[in-house]
Design a protein around this motif. Structure first.
Motif, PDB file in Angstrom:
ATOM      1  N   ASN A 170      88.472 -16.557  35.863  1.00  0.00           N
ATOM      2  CA  ASN A 170      88.242 -16.897  34.451  1.00  0.00           C
ATOM      3  C   ASN A 170      86.745 -16.911  34.117  1.00  0.00           C
ATOM      4  O   ASN A 170      86.226 -17.864  33.522  1.00  0.00           O
ATOM      5  CB  ASN A 170      88.867 -18.252  34.122  1.00  0.00           C
ATOM      6  N   LEU A 171      86.059 -15.832  34.491  1.00  0.00           N
ATOM      7  CA  LEU A 171      84.633 -15.704  34.198  1.00  0.00           C
ATOM      8  C   LEU A 171      84.463 -14.815  32.964  1.00  0.00           C
ATOM      9  O   LEU A 171      84.981 -13.693  32.934  1.00  0.00           O
ATOM     10  CB  LEU A 171      83.896 -15.086  35.389  1.00  0.00           C
ATOM     11  N   PRO A 172      83.739 -15.263  31.964  1.00  0.00           N
ATOM     12  CA  PRO A 172      83.585 -14.474  30.726  1.00  0.00           C
ATOM     13  C   PRO A 172      82.529 -13.386  30.855  1.00  0.00           C
ATOM     14  O   PRO A 172      81.498 -13.399  30.181  1.00  0.00           O
ATOM     15  CB  PRO A 172      83.170 -15.539  29.696  1.00  0.00           C
ATOM     16  N   PRO A 225      83.675 -16.650  43.681  1.00  0.00           N
ATOM     17  CA  PRO A 225      84.026 -15.303  43.176  1.00  0.00           C
ATOM     18  C   PRO A 225      83.074 -14.227  43.679  1.00  0.00           C
ATOM     19  O   PRO A 225      83.486 -13.084  43.889  1.00  0.00           O
ATOM     20  CB  PRO A 225      83.938 -15.451  41.653  1.00  0.00           C
ATOM     21  N   GLY A 226      81.791 -14.563  43.886  1.00  0.00           N
ATOM     22  CA  GLY A 226      80.847 -13.586  44.429  1.00  0.00           C
ATOM     23  C   GLY A 226      81.215 -13.178  45.844  1.00  0.00           C
ATOM     24  O   GLY A 226      81.121 -11.995  46.201  1.00  0.00           O
ATOM     25  N   LEU A 227      81.652 -14.146  46.642  1.00  0.00           N
ATOM     26  CA  LEU A 227      82.066 -13.832  48.010  1.00  0.00           C
ATOM     27  C   LEU A 227      83.336 -12.984  48.010  1.00  0.00           C
ATOM     28  O   LEU A 227      83.455 -12.041  48.807  1.00  0.00           O
ATOM     29  CB  LEU A 227      82.302 -15.130  48.789  1.00  0.00           C
ATOM     30  N   ILE A 265      87.092 -23.387  41.016  1.00  0.00           N
ATOM     31  CA  ILE A 265      87.989 -22.237  41.081  1.00  0.00           C
ATOM     32  C   ILE A 265      88.047 -21.450  39.779  1.00  0.00           C
ATOM     33  O   ILE A 265      88.678 -20.388  39.727  1.00  0.00           O
ATOM     34  CB  ILE A 265      89.411 -22.667  41.465  1.00  0.00           C
ATOM     35  N   ALA A 266      87.396 -21.937  38.716  1.00  0.00           N
ATOM     36  CA  ALA A 266      87.444 -21.216  37.444  1.00  0.00           C
ATOM     37  C   ALA A 266      86.280 -21.654  36.569  1.00  0.00           C
ATOM     38  O   ALA A 266      85.784 -22.776  36.677  1.00  0.00           O
ATOM     39  CB  ALA A 266      88.773 -21.463  36.727  1.00  0.00           C
ATOM     40  N   GLY A 267      85.850 -20.723  35.700  1.00  0.00           N
ATOM     41  CA  GLY A 267      84.806 -21.054  34.737  1.00  0.00           C
ATOM     42  C   GLY A 267      83.415 -21.016  35.327  1.00  0.00           C
ATOM     43  O   GLY A 267      83.207 -20.748  36.519  1.00  0.00           O
TER      44      GLY A 267
END
Length: 307
Positions: free
Chosen positions: A255-257, A177-179, A164-166
Motif C-alpha cells: 500500500n505504497l502510493p 518492501p525494499g528488501l 506492513i503498509a503505508g
C-alpha cells in the motif's frame, strides 16, 4: 566520449516515441468505456458523455489521439485524467515514493548481493558458497507477490519488526518492501559476483599480484574486485529502471502510493494519459541509467574507450 553520449541521447527519442505509442495503443484497446465508468451506478447524461468524449478526443482515431497527445507533451503538458486532475501532479506526488523505494532496494541489492558474492567466490565450493547458491535459487523461484505476503506475515505481523503498509514511519517504512523488491535481483547479483570473482582469482594479473607478496586483502579488493564489478555494475545499472517499473506489485501489496500503484489504478480506470505519461517517464529512466552504466565502464576499466 561526448559524441558517444550525444548519439545515445538521440537514440532515446525513437525509443520513447515507440514505447509511448505502444502503451497508448494498448490502453486504447482495453474493453469498456472509461467515460461511462465515471458515473458508476448512476450513468451520466448523454450530453455529458458526448462533451467528455469530445474534450478527451475519444471520438478521434487512435493515430490522431496519439498525435494530439504528443503535441501537448512536447509543450510540457502531460494531460489530465478523466476527473480533471493534471497527470503531472500525479507524477510529482508519487515519484518521490518510488524513488525512495528504489534507493532502498538498490542498497540491499548492491551491499548484500556483492558481499555475499565476493565471500562465496573467494571460498568457492565451501559452506558459504553452497549457502549462497541454495538461498539465491530459492529466492528467485518464489514470485514477488508471494514473497511480499510472506514477508508481511513473518516480519511484520509475527515478529513486529517492520510496518506492513503505508509510509507513516518515513524511511523505516521502505525497508521491508525494499528488501522484497530487491530479493530477486539481489540473488542474481550475488551469483554474478561469485562467478566473476572466482574467474578473476584465476587470472594472470591476480597470480602476479600474489607472486609479488601483496596482502590477500589488497589482491582481492584492488585487483580482483575492481575487474569483477564490471558485469555487476552493468546489471545493477540496468536494474534500476527495472525496479522502478517493476514496483507495481510491491507498492500494491504494501500500500505504497508510488508510480507503480498509480499505474495500476490508472489501468483499472483506463486513464490512458496517466499510464502513457508514467510509463514514458519510466522508459526514460531506464535509458538514462543504461547510459550511465556505459559511461562507468571507462571508469572501472581503463581499456574501454568511446569514440
Amino acid at each position: 566520449m561526448g559524441r558517444y553520449i550525444a548519439r545515445r541521447l538521440l537514440l532515446t527519442i525513437p525509443v520513447l516515441i515507440g514505447a509511448s505509442f505502444l502503451i497508448f495503443a494498448l490502453v486504447y484497446a482495453l474493453p469498456g468505456d472509461p467515460i461511462r465508468a465515471l458515473g458508476g451506478d448512476r450513468p451520466l447524461a448523454p450530453a455529458v458523455v458526448a462533451q467528455l468524449r469530445d474534450e478527451f478526443n475519444l471520438n478521434d482515431p487512435l493515430w490522431l489521439q496519439y498525435v494530439k497527445y504528443m503535441g501537448d507533451l512536447l509543450q510540457g503538458d502531460f494531460g489530465t485524467d478523466f476527473r480533471g486532475r493534471p497527470v503531472l501532479d500525479t507524477v510529482e506526488r508519487t515519484l518521490p515514493v518510488t524513488i525512495r523505494l528504489t534507493i532502498v532496494a538498490i542498497a540491499f541489492e548492491a551491499v548484500i548481493g556483492i558481499v555475499a558474492g565476493v565471500l562465496a567466490g573467494i571460498r568457492r565450493n565451501g559452506f558459504l558458497d553452497n549457502v549462497v547458491l541454495v538461498s539465491s535459487t530459492l529466492v528467485v523461484s518464489i514470485p514477488i507477490l508471494v514473497l511480499g505476503f510472506v514477508a508481511q506475515f513473518v516480519f511484520g505481523l509475527q515478529f513486529g519488526w517492520f510496518p506492513i503498509a503505508g509510509i507513516q514511519e518515513g524511511w523505516y517504512s521502505y525497508l521491508l518492501p525494499g528488501l522484497v523488491l530487491a530479493a530477486g535481483s539481489l540473488a542474481y547479483v550475488a551469483r554474478l559476483t561469485r562467478t566473476s570473482v572466482a574467474e578473476n582469482l584465476r587470472a594472470d594479473f591476480v597470480r602476479t599480484a600474489k607472486a609479488k607478496g601483496l596482502p590477500r586483502r589488497t589482491v582481492v579488493v584492488r585487483h580482483t574486485l575492481r575487474n569483477s564489478l564490471i558485469p555487476v555494475v552493468t546489471f545493477i545499472g540496468a536494474d534500476i529502471g527495472t525496479l522502478m517499473g517493476g514496483a507495481i506489485v510491491t507498492e500494491t501489496v504494501f500500500n505504497l502510493p508510488g508510480l507503480g500503484r498509480a499505474v495500476f489504478d490508472a489501468i483499472q480506470g483506463q486513464e490512458g494519459a496517466v499510464v502513457v505519461g508514467i510509463v514514458t517517464l519510466m522508459v526514460f529512466f531506464f535509458v538514462f541509467f543504461n547510459l550511465a552504466v556505459d559511461v562507468l565502464y571507462a571508469v572501472l576499466d581503463p581499456r574501454i574507450r568511446y569514440d
